[in-house]
Design a protein around this motif. Structure first.
Motif, PDB file in Angstrom:
ATOM      1  N   UNK A 786       0.811  -1.222   0.000  1.00 13.56           N
ATOM      2  CA  UNK A 786       0.000   0.000   0.000  1.00 13.56           C
ATOM      3  C   UNK A 786       0.837   1.262   0.000  1.00 13.56           C
ATOM      4  N   UNK A 787       2.161   1.147   0.156  1.00  7.39           N
ATOM      5  CA  UNK A 787       2.979   2.351   0.264  1.00  7.39           C
ATOM      6  C   UNK A 787       4.091   2.438  -0.783  1.00  7.39           C
ATOM      7  N   UNK A 788       4.855   1.349  -0.951  1.00  8.70           N
ATOM      8  CA  UNK A 788       6.060   1.433  -1.775  1.00  8.70           C
ATOM      9  C   UNK A 788       5.786   1.101  -3.235  1.00  8.70           C
ATOM     10  N   UNK A 812      16.311   0.235   5.097  1.00 11.24           N
ATOM     11  CA  UNK A 812      15.800  -0.467   6.288  1.00 11.24           C
ATOM     12  C   UNK A 812      16.676  -0.189   7.499  1.00 11.24           C
ATOM     13  N   UNK A 813      17.982  -0.046   7.284  1.00 16.01           N
ATOM     14  CA  UNK A 813      18.913   0.170   8.391  1.00 16.01           C
ATOM     15  C   UNK A 813      18.875   1.610   8.899  1.00 16.01           C
ATOM     16  N   UNK A 879       2.547  11.426  10.191  1.00 14.03           N
ATOM     17  CA  UNK A 879       2.204  10.754   8.932  1.00 14.03           C
ATOM     18  C   UNK A 879       3.441  10.138   8.290  1.00 14.03           C
ATOM     19  N   UNK A 880       4.537  10.891   8.232  1.00 14.98           N
ATOM     20  CA  UNK A 880       5.775  10.386   7.635  1.00 14.98           C
ATOM     21  C   UNK A 880       6.288   9.188   8.420  1.00 14.98           C
ATOM     22  N   UNK A 881       6.224   9.270   9.749  1.00 13.88           N
ATOM     23  CA  UNK A 881       6.685   8.153  10.571  1.00 13.88           C
ATOM     24  C   UNK A 881       5.830   6.908  10.333  1.00 13.88           C
ATOM     25  N   UNK A 886       5.455   1.469   8.173  1.00 12.64           N
ATOM     26  CA  UNK A 886       4.737   0.417   7.467  1.00 12.64           C
ATOM     27  C   UNK A 886       5.471   0.013   6.185  1.00 12.64           C
ATOM     28  N   UNK A 887       6.147   0.975   5.551  1.00 13.07           N
ATOM     29  CA  UNK A 887       6.905   0.678   4.336  1.00 13.07           C
ATOM     30  C   UNK A 887       8.072  -0.257   4.629  1.00 13.07           C
TER      31      UNK A 887
END
Length: 899
Positions: A786-788, A812-813, A879-881, A886-887
């Motif tokens: 839903x995001x990436x 991710x890191x 929102x960004x967090x 979730x991404x």
């Protein structure tokens, strides 16, 4: 002094028989009599013992008479409040009686006295003395209690604008009694800056409503130490109901909080209407108030020692989420607010907004957490009802769109086909009239639907590469026939400094310019319409551009310039009659530009013309890439040559129209009246692409698409599907993508747009970047992304999975650390650091395709840089967090697939 002691009465008379007579008359077990035979003896007694209820004084005595003795008594500050009654055997003249009162007597009696009257008068003063002593005792007790409990009191005389504090209230503020002169501002002067507005609001509420209020706030003492006060304030009214003063108490509860005195701390919240929970640092419940029991139905003994699992119906998942909030409070040592769904003991579902506040020790460590819950179930229900109302509106628009667009598709489509046949000049005029009317009706429909999308916040914005020159050229070519028909010159210009390849939403830019140019042509009878793009400024990653559309038309009067961007508003009352339109075009333009982070202005003069200018910021295409292909012609043929297409459409006219258009392109077309027939044909034959209507009998387009994606085997499960539907409302396009479709075209369709959509999707499939839906669909794990969107990353990778893996691992890191630093900067209101952090994560947001927040990043960066719109920053950070967090899970699944 105890109120059980006898009432003391001093008898003063130079005649022993008169002293004895008064003692007999006043005989009472509660009275103690002191007798003096002269004024001097009376003074000696009074100097030793001042607590007399009343003095009965003879007027005529040797040496010092009654007048002189009374005058000396009144000179002593500690004695001047004792009531004195004069007794005399002479029937004195009024002047003598007045002299007695003037000396300080409170009453005057003639000897021989009437026993009943004397007893009654003495009884009044005895009772007054008793009550005065009792009040004094209570005052002493109160002062002692206030000192022990660190409770001070204050009073604000609103009429005379005077403030008074008790000794203890001075002490709580770290001052000596009456150390400074008090003013109304003194109540606010020492309050912690973060609490001042809150206390002002409370005091204003007490003053205007007359209600009693309890509140907690912090003060900063002269030694800069911070104390926490629990206060009560209450209005005092006169007989007319007007507030004349506010009285209050303030209790220093700092030590209680620090010393973990749970019961005393809880007292501050016991009578709160809200639910109050006190836990240890791990979120284990130690105490709850009556408000908690009223809200949940549970008593302390039922939840003590738990995390509140009963409120979540035993769901450990929900509890772990709540526990994270408690962990964050301990980590950050700052309050946190969140919403959650719970269940009462009776099974009632309810929603709360919870504020967790840490209680710190003297060393700054968290040892208790106070959770205050407010019931927001009603608000949630209202939000749900509002969503349902919006859904009803959307459904109405869907039905209206479908019912109008379906016949319009046939009208516009067949009119287009008619223009390609041999017709007479008269027939051509009729055809052109039909075509023009149909297009005008479509403009109105699209305006209404676009306006609805923007109003409901469901209009999606893209961040894709595009050519600025191509957008402007295409627009000019599109509008050239209209300008030519009116003999109006249409010109364009683009500043040489403007980069041609940019990242943004070309569709919305085209829509803005199209509206402005169409308006300019419509309201211009002769002269010229110009379209221009000018360079303003740039930095390493972005460029700011100014767009303008000018005309030599009818112009707009000054008083109307400020309202033309309002919905359903036109420049003059007869504009609609003369030129048509809904009055939504410029409103949509304004709202689109606002969504894109720009602004629009207009300069106009009646009968001379108008100039509309707007500014937008676009990202530079820093990583351009191309996919290696053969010649353009060979590539085009390899993609669109000899296609076999399945058209799933229940309307016969639409079938005929689409078949004609598709056949003219040299493609083989088969039709199916609904999803069931379509599935049967797909099983038996091979198709390169499916054009799918949405609203059909027996099986609609969504059901058919789900079946193809979930039940059929490859390669048939991966046939590209394009929705071609009259459901052109907000959210419908996204719904199609989530169903697994690859594209979306609304009816009546533009043949060229349909061709380009088909070519684009087949081109992506050919080059290995084909995905079902706007989001990637992971068939193995049945997870909808839903995001990436990794299209951009895969494009620049040129087939290198190693490069993609490296980029994803880096994201991710590093991202969790960046998010933590971003939150810390927000809490500290360190806007400079926040801007730098947001700036650094921009490239990561771009290559992972986080389109949901890609527009929020520059907005947040700008707010932080300018230290403006500070109230909007926390929501943007949240929102960004949320999206990034979730991404991360989605990208971890991508890594598994790559490995």
């Amino acid at each position: 002094m105890s109120t059980e002691q006898a009432i003391k009465i001093l008898l003063v008379d130079d005649r022993k028989e008169d002293l004895l007579s008064m003692e007999v008359i006043l005989a009472n077990k509660n009275y103690t009599f002191y007798k003096a035979a002269s004024g001097r003896e009376a003074l000696r007694i009074l100097l030793k013992d001042k607590d007399f209820a009343v003095i009965l004084m003879d007027v005529q005595m040797p040496q010092l008479d009654g007048y002189e003795t009374t005058a000396l008594i009144r000179e002593n500050e500690k004695l001047n409040n004792i009531p004195i009654i004069f007794l005399t055997a002479n029937n004195d003249k009024p002047t003598n009686i007045f002299a007695g009162y003037q000396a300080g007597a409170v009453d005057y009696m003639i000897k021989p006295v009437v026993p009943e009257i004397l007893r009654a008068k003495v009884a009044v003063f005895a009772d007054l003395n008793k009550k005065t002593n009792a009040l004094y005792v209570e005052k002493q007790k109160l002062e002692e209690a206030q000192t022990l409990a660190h409770i001070g009191s204050w009073e604000w005389d609103t009429k005379n604008k005077k403030i008074s504090w008790s000794d203890e209230f001075f002490h709580i503020h770290g001052m000596k009694t009456n150390e400074e002169e008090l003013t109304p501002e003194s109540l606010i002067k020492y309050i912690h800056p973060e609490d001042k507005n809150y206390v002002k609001i409370i005091l204003h509420d007490i003053l205007t409503t007359g209600n009693q209020e309890t509140f907690t706030y912090r003060i900063i003492r002269k030694d800069m130490s911070i104390r926490t006060l629990y206060s009560k304030g209450e209005a005092i009214k006169n007989d007319k109901g007007t507030v004349i003063k506010i009285v209050g108490t303030g209790q220093d509860i700092t030590e209680r909080l620090q010393e973990e005195e749970m019961e005393k701390l809880a007292t501050a919240a016991t009578k709160s209407f809200n639910s109050v929970i006190i836990t240890n640092e791990a979120g284990i419940i130690e105490w709850v108030n009556e408000g908690f029991t009223a809200l949940t139905g549970y008593k302390l003994n039922e939840v003590k020692g738990t995390h509140g699992e009963l409120l979540k119906n035993g769901s450990e998942k929900d509890i772990s989420e709540s526990a994270n909030y408690y962990k964050n409070v301990v980590k950050e040592k700052a309050p946190i607010t969140y919403e959650s769904k719970n269940h009462s003991k009776q099974g009632r579902e309810y929603w709360t907004i919870t504020t967790l506040t840490p209680v710190l020790t003297g060393t700054g460590e968290v040892n208790r957490i106070i959770a205050i819950d407010s019931d927001i179930t009603l608000r949630k229900q209202m939000e749900k009802n509002l969503e349902e109302l919006v859904s009803v509106k959307d459904q109405f628009l869907a039905n209206m769109s479908h019912e109008i667009r379906t016949p319009m598709n046939a009208i516009v489509g067949f009119t287009g086909l008619l223009t390609k046949t041999q017709v007479t000049e008269e027939q051509k005029q009729y055809i052109d009239a039909i075509k023009s009317s149909g297009e005008n009706l479509l403009v109105i429909i699209n305006d209404i639907l676009d306006f609805s999308k923007i109003q409901s916040g469901k209009l999606s914005l893209e961040q894709i590469e595009f050519s600025m020159s191509q957008v402007v050229s295409t627009l000019t070519e599109l509008m050239l026939p209209k300008s030519t028909d009116k003999n109006i010159k249409l010109s364009k210009s683009i500043d040489k400094k403007v980069p041609d390849r940019l990242i943004g939403d070309p569709t919305r830019l085209s829509q803005i310019l199209l509206n402005l140019v169409a308006n300019a042509i419509k309201f211009t009878q002769k002269g010229e319409v110009k379209i221009g793009v000018e360079f303003i400024s740039e930095n390493a990653s972005e460029v700011q551009l100014r767009f303008f559309v000018s005309d030599t038309g009818i112009g707009i009067s000054g008083e109307k310039s400020s309202t033309i961007f309002d919905a359903f508003t036109q420049a003059a009352y007869d504009t609609n009659r003369k030129y048509g339109g809904t009055g939504l075009g410029l409103a949509i333009v304004k709202q689109l530009i606002d969504l894109l982070g720009g602004d629009i202005k207009v300069k106009s003069e009646v009968n001379k013309g108008s100039v509309f200018t707007f500014t937008l910021v676009y990202k530079k295409n820093l990583n351009p890439y191309t996919i290696k292909e053969g010649s353009a012609k060979e590539n085009e043929n390899s993609i669109t040559g000899g296609l076999h297409i399945l058209l799933v459409e229940d309307n016969r006219l639409n079938q005929i129209l689409a078949q004609k258009v598709l056949s003219d392109w040299g493609w083989k077309v088969e039709t199916a009246d609904n999803g069931i027939i379509a599935l049967d044909k797909i099983r038996k034959e091979n198709f390169d692409l499916i054009l799918m209507d949405i609203q059909m009998p027996e099986m609609d387009g969504y059901e058919a698409t789900h079946y193809i994606r979930d039940k059929l085997s490859p390669p048939k499960s991966s046939i590209p599907i394009i929705a071609i539907t009259a459901h052109a409302i907000s959210g419908e396009e996204e719904k199609c993508y989530k169903a697994g479709m690859d594209g979306y075209v609304s009816k009546p369709f533009n043949p060229q747009n349909l061709y380009q959509k088909i070519r684009h999707i087949l081109h992506r499939k050919k080059n290995g970047v084909h995905q079902h839906g706007k989001e990637e669909y992971n068939m193995k794990n049945n997870v909808m992304k839903t995001h990436t969107d990794l299209t951009y990353l895969k494009g620049i990778a040129n087939g290198s999975n190693e490069f993609i893996t490296q980029m994803l691992n880096t994201f991710i890191e590093q991202t969790p650390q960046s998010l933590t630093r971003m939150e810390n900067a927000l809490k500290k209101k360190d806007w400079k650091s926040l801007r730098l952090i947001v700036h650094k994560i921009k490239p990561s947001i771009t290559f992972t395709g986080l389109n949901e927040i890609i527009n929020d990043i520059p907005v947040l960066e700008g707010y932080a840089a300018e230290e403006s719109h500070l109230e909007a920053i926390p929501e943007l950070v949240d929102k960004i967090k949320r999206v990034c967090t979730e991404a991360l899970e989605e990208l971890k699944e991508d890594l598994k697939e790559l490995q």
